[in-house]
Motif scaffolding. Structure first.
Motif, PDB file in Angstrom:
ATOM      1  N   VAL A  56      -9.891  -1.747  -0.853  1.00  0.00           N
ATOM      2  CA  VAL A  56      -9.672  -0.417  -1.426  1.00  0.00           C
ATOM      3  C   VAL A  56      -9.766  -0.594  -2.936  1.00  0.00           C
ATOM      4  N   ARG A  58     -10.018   0.794  -6.965  1.00  0.00           N
ATOM      5  CA  ARG A  58      -9.613   1.830  -7.939  1.00  0.00           C
ATOM      6  C   ARG A  58     -10.092   1.350  -9.294  1.00  0.00           C
ATOM      7  N   LYS A  86     -14.898   2.039   5.572  1.00  0.00           N
ATOM      8  CA  LYS A  86     -15.150   2.109   4.128  1.00  0.00           C
ATOM      9  C   LYS A  86     -14.855   3.516   3.598  1.00  0.00           C
ATOM     10  N   THR A  87     -15.203   4.532   4.367  1.00  0.00           N
ATOM     11  CA  THR A  87     -14.905   5.916   3.977  1.00  0.00           C
ATOM     12  C   THR A  87     -13.397   6.125   3.905  1.00  0.00           C
ATOM     13  N   ASN A  90     -12.040   4.613   0.754  1.00  0.00           N
ATOM     14  CA  ASN A  90     -12.223   5.493  -0.406  1.00  0.00           C
ATOM     15  C   ASN A  90     -11.141   6.568  -0.454  1.00  0.00           C
ATOM     16  N   GLN A  91     -10.836   7.134   0.697  1.00  0.00           N
ATOM     17  CA  GLN A  91      -9.781   8.154   0.761  1.00  0.00           C
ATOM     18  C   GLN A  91      -8.422   7.539   0.448  1.00  0.00           C
ATOM     19  N   SER A  93      -7.917   5.081  -1.549  1.00  0.00           N
ATOM     20  CA  SER A  93      -7.902   4.870  -2.999  1.00  0.00           C
ATOM     21  C   SER A  93      -7.431   6.128  -3.718  1.00  0.00           C
ATOM     22  N   ILE A  94      -7.931   7.271  -3.291  1.00  0.00           N
ATOM     23  CA  ILE A  94      -7.520   8.550  -3.883  1.00  0.00           C
ATOM     24  C   ILE A  94      -6.038   8.806  -3.613  1.00  0.00           C
TER      25      ILE A  94
END
Length: 181
Positions: A56, A58, A86-87, A90-91, A93-94
């Motif tokens: 993950v 950032r 992987k998707t 990304n989520q 990370s947010i």
């Protein structure tokens, strides 16, 4: 399939989310987890038998690891499942960025509240009337002033007597000044 989210700070790891209750809040160091170490070194997803680990990111830095385990079979994860992971990374990370921002805002609000309390305390102290003990002179202070004045007045009376008796040369302005006192 079971999933875990490891948050990384330097070489320290902590399980922040998991579907396996025994791992909640588990802490460790990077060297204790060879698979996570491989992900960190390669900066990419690692598929090892029934394990899938995804970094993950950032701002270009690895801040965590999503770790999926397929406990029902030893079959490896498909390329489609790797892309889905992987998707999700990304989520994640947010979500971590939002959590960190909320944490920073909470800390800032606490600091502001503390500073406001200190400011209010200082304002209260500033507007409090000065106590009578600070304004009114003490008895010894008044006595000292009276002693000084008595000495000055006594010397003035002596000068007046000397002027009137002629023991001092007569000075009109000095005589008038002494009478005014």
């Amino acid at each position: 399939t079971v999933g875990h989210f490891f948050l990384m700070e330097g070489d320290n790891l902590e399980v922040k989310a998991t579907l396996e209750p025994s791992l909640v809040r588990t802490k460790g160091v990077l060297s204790e987890y060879p698979l996570i170490n491989r992900v960190v070194n390669s900066r990419s997803a690692v598929v090892e038998r029934s394990h899938l680990l995804v970094p993950v990111f950032r701002l270009g830095k690895i801040i965590g690891i999503l770790w999926y385990e397929n406990k029902e079979t030893s079959v490896s994860f498909s390329p489609r499942e790797v892309e889905q992971a992987k998707t999700l990374a990304n989520q994640a990370s947010i979500a971590v960025a939002n959590w960190q921002l909320q944490k920073s805002v909470s800390q800032a609000q606490m600091t502001i509240a503390e500073l406001n309390a200190k400011l209010k305390d200082l304002e209260t102290k500033q507007t409090e009337p000065i106590s009578e003990t600070m304004i009114s002179p003490s008895a010894s202070w008044v006595n000292d002033i009276n002693n000084l004045l008595a000495g000055v007045l006594g010397n003035i009376e002596l000068l007046e007597e000397k002027l009137e008796s002629g023991r001092l040369p007569y000075n009109l302005s000095l005589a008038e000044s002494l009478k005014a006192i």
